[in-house]
Write a protein that holds these residues in place. Structure first.
Motif, PDB file in Angstrom:
ATOM      1  N   ALA A   8      46.318  33.178  41.960  1.00  9.43           N
ATOM      2  CA  ALA A   8      46.121  32.178  41.295  1.00  9.43           C
ATOM      3  C   ALA A   8      47.148  31.880  40.278  1.00  9.43           C
ATOM      4  O   ALA A   8      47.636  30.811  40.020  1.00  9.43           O
ATOM      5  CB  ALA A   8      44.775  31.958  40.673  1.00  9.43           C
ATOM      6  N   VAL A  16      37.861  30.207  45.072  1.00  9.91           N
ATOM      7  CA  VAL A  16      38.262  30.596  43.570  1.00  9.91           C
ATOM      8  C   VAL A  16      39.748  30.566  43.274  1.00  9.91           C
ATOM      9  O   VAL A  16      39.947  29.644  42.516  1.00  9.91           O
ATOM     10  CB  VAL A  16      37.806  32.067  43.421  1.00  9.91           C
ATOM     11  CG1 VAL A  16      38.387  32.663  42.118  1.00  9.91           C
ATOM     12  CG2 VAL A  16      36.523  32.369  43.439  1.00  9.91           C
ATOM     13  N   VAL A  17      40.750  30.870  44.557  1.00  7.42           N
ATOM     14  CA  VAL A  17      41.884  30.589  44.153  1.00  7.42           C
ATOM     15  C   VAL A  17      42.481  29.334  44.002  1.00  7.42           C
ATOM     16  O   VAL A  17      43.162  28.604  43.218  1.00  7.42           O
ATOM     17  CB  VAL A  17      42.963  31.312  45.298  1.00  7.42           C
ATOM     18  CG1 VAL A  17      44.187  31.019  45.264  1.00  7.42           C
ATOM     19  CG2 VAL A  17      42.528  32.860  45.209  1.00  7.42           C
ATOM     20  N   TYR A  33      31.634  35.348  45.415  1.00  4.07           N
ATOM     21  CA  TYR A  33      32.750  36.217  45.489  1.00  4.07           C
ATOM     22  C   TYR A  33      32.657  37.297  44.770  1.00  4.07           C
ATOM     23  O   TYR A  33      32.076  37.413  43.658  1.00  4.07           O
ATOM     24  CB  TYR A  33      33.925  35.191  44.906  1.00  4.07           C
ATOM     25  CG  TYR A  33      35.306  36.392  44.853  1.00  4.07           C
ATOM     26  CD1 TYR A  33      35.787  36.479  46.057  1.00  4.07           C
ATOM     27  CD2 TYR A  33      35.900  36.383  43.632  1.00  4.07           C
ATOM     28  CE1 TYR A  33      36.991  37.204  45.888  1.00  4.07           C
ATOM     29  CE2 TYR A  33      37.341  37.167  43.634  1.00  4.07           C
ATOM     30  CZ  TYR A  33      37.887  37.526  45.004  1.00  4.07           C
ATOM     31  OH  TYR A  33      38.774  38.149  44.868  1.00  4.07           O
ATOM     32  N   ALA A  74      42.612  37.975  43.240  1.00  7.35           N
ATOM     33  CA  ALA A  74      42.537  36.305  42.978  1.00  7.35           C
ATOM     34  C   ALA A  74      43.160  35.935  41.876  1.00  7.35           C
ATOM     35  O   ALA A  74      43.867  34.752  41.896  1.00  7.35           O
ATOM     36  CB  ALA A  74      41.075  35.925  42.843  1.00  7.35           C
ATOM     37  N   ALA A  75      43.238  36.654  40.716  1.00  6.01           N
ATOM     38  CA  ALA A  75      44.162  36.534  39.409  1.00  6.01           C
ATOM     39  C   ALA A  75      45.690  36.187  39.876  1.00  6.01           C
ATOM     40  O   ALA A  75      46.203  35.232  39.609  1.00  6.01           O
ATOM     41  CB  ALA A  75      43.778  37.223  38.293  1.00  6.01           C
ATOM     42  N   LEU A 111      41.041  27.620  40.849  1.00  5.73           N
ATOM     43  CA  LEU A 111      42.156  28.080  39.794  1.00  5.73           C
ATOM     44  C   LEU A 111      43.381  27.464  39.734  1.00  5.73           C
ATOM     45  O   LEU A 111      43.926  27.397  38.655  1.00  5.73           O
ATOM     46  CB  LEU A 111      42.005  29.554  39.649  1.00  5.73           C
ATOM     47  CG  LEU A 111      40.924  30.215  39.278  1.00  5.73           C
ATOM     48  CD1 LEU A 111      40.995  31.888  39.786  1.00  5.73           C
ATOM     49  CD2 LEU A 111      40.266  30.198  37.904  1.00  5.73           C
ATOM     50  N   THR A 130      39.200  40.829  41.429  1.00  5.09           N
ATOM     51  CA  THR A 130      39.431  39.996  40.049  1.00  5.09           C
ATOM     52  C   THR A 130      41.065  40.081  40.106  1.00  5.09           C
ATOM     53  O   THR A 130      41.649  38.933  40.127  1.00  5.09           O
ATOM     54  CB  THR A 130      39.084  40.604  38.873  1.00  5.09           C
ATOM     55  OG1 THR A 130      37.380  40.535  38.898  1.00  5.09           O
ATOM     56  CG2 THR A 130      39.756  40.078  37.824  1.00  5.09           C
ATOM     57  N   THR A 177      38.312  34.172  36.779  1.00  5.26           N
ATOM     58  CA  THR A 177      37.608  34.755  38.299  1.00  5.26           C
ATOM     59  C   THR A 177      36.305  34.997  38.250  1.00  5.26           C
ATOM     60  O   THR A 177      35.747  35.216  39.208  1.00  5.26           O
ATOM     61  CB  THR A 177      38.676  35.928  38.455  1.00  5.26           C
ATOM     62  OG1 THR A 177      38.555  36.686  37.472  1.00  5.26           O
ATOM     63  CG2 THR A 177      40.134  35.324  38.769  1.00  5.26           C
ATOM     64  N   GLY A 229      33.680  33.250  40.058  1.00  2.00           N
ATOM     65  CA  GLY A 229      33.532  33.184  41.419  1.00  2.00           C
ATOM     66  C   GLY A 229      32.220  33.940  41.530  1.00  2.00           C
ATOM     67  O   GLY A 229      31.698  33.622  42.999  1.00  2.00           O
ATOM     68  N   GLU A 250      33.855  39.873  42.667  1.00  2.00           N
ATOM     69  CA  GLU A 250      34.765  40.194  41.508  1.00  2.00           C
ATOM     70  C   GLU A 250      34.145  41.450  40.708  1.00  2.00           C
ATOM     71  O   GLU A 250      32.918  41.877  40.869  1.00  2.00           O
ATOM     72  CB  GLU A 250      35.554  39.095  41.033  1.00  2.00           C
ATOM     73  CG  GLU A 250      34.297  37.911  40.498  1.00  2.00           C
ATOM     74  CD  GLU A 250      33.407  38.253  39.483  1.00  2.00           C
ATOM     75  OE1 GLU A 250      34.202  38.756  38.396  1.00  2.00           O
ATOM     76  OE2 GLU A 250      32.204  38.428  39.528  1.00  2.00           O
TER      77      GLU A 250
END
Length: 276
Positions: free
Chosen positions: A79, A144-145, A221, A75-76, A148, A72, A213, A216, A223
């Motif tokens: 992003a 995901v990235v 994904y 990716a966050a 976002l 999480t 996220t 995902g 997360e």
């Protein structure tokens, strides 16, 4: 005169008493709801130690919660960085005096804002899978990235545009009178102040990125929410989701603290420059 006094009338003795009464009533209502929920959970044996013991094992954290939390945050964070870059570039593009650049940036931003972020994730997951450009194990992360980044970047671009437009026109006119170009006025005078003004909205968008996220898991994904659901499926779903929610709350609180510090820092820097 403080900003609060300028915007709102100061409360009198009667208004203060009413405020205290409503606060007490609200606190009692919230306490009653919490008590009712706890009673219902107790009747369903959801508060017994056996339902919570699995959360305090090393396997639960080493193999699920911590890897999910890392997924999480990874990716966050990426992003957030890419969304800010995207938003600054296209936000400034929408403010460009060159017509074609402004029109293209406007079309791109408005289109991406209208597409749900989940659809973007699924699209990139399927499209990248067909191109064979990325390792299949990394496809969900990149999807995901990218989803976002494009969605939230377009929102940040609109924040940049609206933040600059809300500044007094006298500042840009003063910059132009000093011989600065319109681009220099935007970068050196308007954009720093707009960033400070839109910091609360930026913070809200960062929180949206962090929470989104969780979408995902639909494209496999790994997360935090996905880890909690897998752990809950093997033991108890409610308790696992509560822990995941608490982790999200802690991260959002830390993000809020960081954003408040950054806002004060930027306000100080902009204030110093203005005085100079």
């Amino acid at each position: 005169m403080s900003t609060q006094n300028a915007l709102f009338d100061a409360q009198g003795p009667r208004a203060k008493r009413l405020t205290r009464v409503f606060n007490i009533i609200g606190a009692l209502v919230i306490a009653g709801i919490i008590l009712l929920v706890l009673v219902r959970l107790e009747r369903q044996d959801q508060l017994t130690w056996d339902r919570w013991a699995f959360l305090f094992t090393g396997d639960a954290w080493a193999h699920l919660f911590l890897p999910g939390l890392w997924g999480t945050l990874k990716a966050a964070f990426l992003a957030v960085v890419t969304s800010v870059v995207f938003g600054l570039v296209f936000g400034m593009g929408r403010l460009s005096p060159i017509g074609p650049i402004r029109w293209v940036c406007t079309v791109v931003v408005e289109f991406l804002r209208a597409v749900p972020v989940l659809i973007m994730m699924i699209f990139f997951w399927l499209w990248l899978g067909h191109t064979s450009l990325i390792n299949p194990n990394h496809l969900p992360f990149f999807a995901v990235v990218l989803g976002l980044t494009l969605y939230n970047g377009s929102v940040i671009a609109e924040l940049v545009r609206s933040g600059v437009h809300q500044l007094p026109k006298g500042q840009s006119e003063a910059g132009l009178s000093l011989g600065l170009s319109s681009g220099q006025v935007l970068r050196m005078i308007q954009l720093p102040q707009a960033l400070v003004a839109m910091m609360p909205a930026l913070l809200s968008q960062f929180v949206v990125i962090l929470k989104d996220t969780a979408l995902g898991y639909i494209i496999t994904y790994g997360e935090l929410l996905d880890a909690a659901k897998r752990l809950g499926a093997a033991h108890s779903m409610l308790q696992a989701l509560i822990v995941a929610a608490m982790l999200f709350i802690v991260i959002n609180a830390l993000l809020t603290t960081l954003a408040q510090w950054l806002s004060r820092y930027l306000s100080h820097r902009v204030g110093v420059r203005a005085k100079v």
